[in-house]
Design a protein around this motif. Sequence first.
Motif, PDB file in Angstrom:
ATOM      1  N   MET A   1       0.843  -1.179   0.000  1.00 36.09           N
ATOM      2  CA  MET A   1       0.000   0.000   0.000  1.00 36.09           C
ATOM      3  C   MET A   1       0.885   1.237   0.000  1.00 36.09           C
ATOM      4  O   MET A   1       1.919   1.269   0.638  1.00 36.09           O
ATOM      5  N   SER A   2       0.416   2.241  -0.688  1.00 37.14           N
ATOM      6  CA  SER A   2       1.204   3.463  -0.751  1.00 37.14           C
ATOM      7  C   SER A   2       0.800   4.438   0.336  1.00 37.14           C
ATOM      8  O   SER A   2      -0.276   4.365   0.885  1.00 37.14           O
ATOM      9  N   ARG A   3       1.689   5.328   0.606  1.00 39.75           N
ATOM     10  CA  ARG A   3       1.430   6.356   1.613  1.00 39.75           C
ATOM     11  C   ARG A   3       0.537   7.438   1.024  1.00 39.75           C
ATOM     12  O   ARG A   3       0.469   7.622  -0.168  1.00 39.75           O
ATOM     13  N   VAL A   4      -0.120   8.176   1.880  1.00 36.22           N
ATOM     14  CA  VAL A   4      -1.006   9.252   1.456  1.00 36.22           C
ATOM     15  C   VAL A   4      -0.384  10.596   1.780  1.00 36.22           C
ATOM     16  O   VAL A   4       0.530  10.687   2.589  1.00 36.22           O
ATOM     17  N   SER A   5      -0.903  11.641   1.152  1.00 36.12           N
ATOM     18  CA  SER A   5      -0.356  12.971   1.384  1.00 36.12           C
ATOM     19  C   SER A   5      -1.221  13.791   2.339  1.00 36.12           C
ATOM     20  O   SER A   5      -0.902  14.930   2.624  1.00 36.12           O
ATOM     21  N   GLN A   6      -2.342  13.230   2.813  1.00 34.86           N
ATOM     22  CA  GLN A   6      -3.217  13.944   3.751  1.00 34.86           C
ATOM     23  C   GLN A   6      -2.449  14.303   5.016  1.00 34.86           C
ATOM     24  O   GLN A   6      -1.573  13.578   5.458  1.00 34.86           O
ATOM     25  N   THR A   7      -2.805  15.432   5.606  1.00 37.88           N
ATOM     26  CA  THR A   7      -2.154  15.876   6.831  1.00 37.88           C
ATOM     27  C   THR A   7      -2.706  15.117   8.030  1.00 37.88           C
ATOM     28  O   THR A   7      -3.913  15.027   8.215  1.00 37.88           O
ATOM     29  N   TRP A   8      -1.817  14.552   8.822  1.00 40.38           N
ATOM     30  CA  TRP A   8      -2.163  13.862  10.064  1.00 40.38           C
ATOM     31  C   TRP A   8      -1.414  14.554  11.186  1.00 40.38           C
ATOM     32  O   TRP A   8      -0.329  15.088  10.978  1.00 40.38           O
ATOM     33  N   THR A   9      -1.991  14.541  12.358  1.00 42.51           N
ATOM     34  CA  THR A   9      -1.277  15.109  13.496  1.00 42.51           C
ATOM     35  C   THR A   9      -0.624  13.983  14.278  1.00 42.51           C
ATOM     36  O   THR A   9      -1.124  12.858  14.303  1.00 42.51           O
ATOM     37  N   GLU A  10       0.490  14.297  14.877  1.00 49.37           N
ATOM     38  CA  GLU A  10       1.226  13.344  15.704  1.00 49.37           C
ATOM     39  C   GLU A  10       1.390  13.958  17.080  1.00 49.37           C
ATOM     40  O   GLU A  10       1.789  15.111  17.207  1.00 49.37           O
ATOM     41  N   LEU A  20       3.796   7.732  24.815  1.00 45.39           N
ATOM     42  CA  LEU A  20       3.168   7.029  23.701  1.00 45.39           C
ATOM     43  C   LEU A  20       2.971   7.962  22.517  1.00 45.39           C
ATOM     44  O   LEU A  20       2.349   9.020  22.639  1.00 45.39           O
ATOM     45  N   GLN A  21       3.485   7.567  21.368  1.00 39.98           N
ATOM     46  CA  GLN A  21       3.298   8.299  20.125  1.00 39.98           C
ATOM     47  C   GLN A  21       1.916   7.930  19.565  1.00 39.98           C
ATOM     48  O   GLN A  21       1.571   6.753  19.491  1.00 39.98           O
ATOM     49  N   VAL A  22       1.135   8.952  19.169  1.00 38.92           N
ATOM     50  CA  VAL A  22      -0.213   8.722  18.647  1.00 38.92           C
ATOM     51  C   VAL A  22      -0.421   9.576  17.403  1.00 38.92           C
ATOM     52  O   VAL A  22      -0.122  10.771  17.405  1.00 38.92           O
ATOM     53  N   PHE A  23      -0.934   8.940  16.338  1.00 41.15           N
ATOM     54  CA  PHE A  23      -1.324   9.657  15.128  1.00 41.15           C
ATOM     55  C   PHE A  23      -2.835   9.860  15.169  1.00 41.15           C
ATOM     56  O   PHE A  23      -3.569   8.955  15.574  1.00 41.15           O
ATOM     57  N   LYS A  24      -3.281  11.049  14.734  1.00 43.02           N
ATOM     58  CA  LYS A  24      -4.710  11.354  14.727  1.00 43.02           C
ATOM     59  C   LYS A  24      -5.085  11.983  13.398  1.00 43.02           C
ATOM     60  O   LYS A  24      -4.305  12.725  12.812  1.00 43.02           O
TER      61      LYS A  24
END
Length: 89
Positions: A1-10, A20-24
């Motif tokens: 699967m390829s990565r996306v360019s959408q913005t995610w917060t970390e 704990l590292q968390v992506f949202k």
Amino acid sequence: MSRVSQTWTEHTLDICGTSLQVFKGGTGETLLLLHDEMGHPGPMNFHESLAKQYRLQIPVHPGFGKSKRLDWIMNMRDLANWYLNALEE
């Protein structure tokens, strides 16, 4: 699967004895996603699809990524018990 360019917060949370590292990302009802034994590679296309309906919370297990390791977690049962406590906290 390829990565996306959408913005995610970390984010980094101090919870249940570790950092704990968390992506949202996304909007709507919260959906907790847990990664496999290979770790979290970062947001993927299927995350973007899910984020259209849900607010995703993707923690990086203790000992993976930027999350600090907990020496007492030796197996899946230990990790599951840690998550039960973390979710309650």
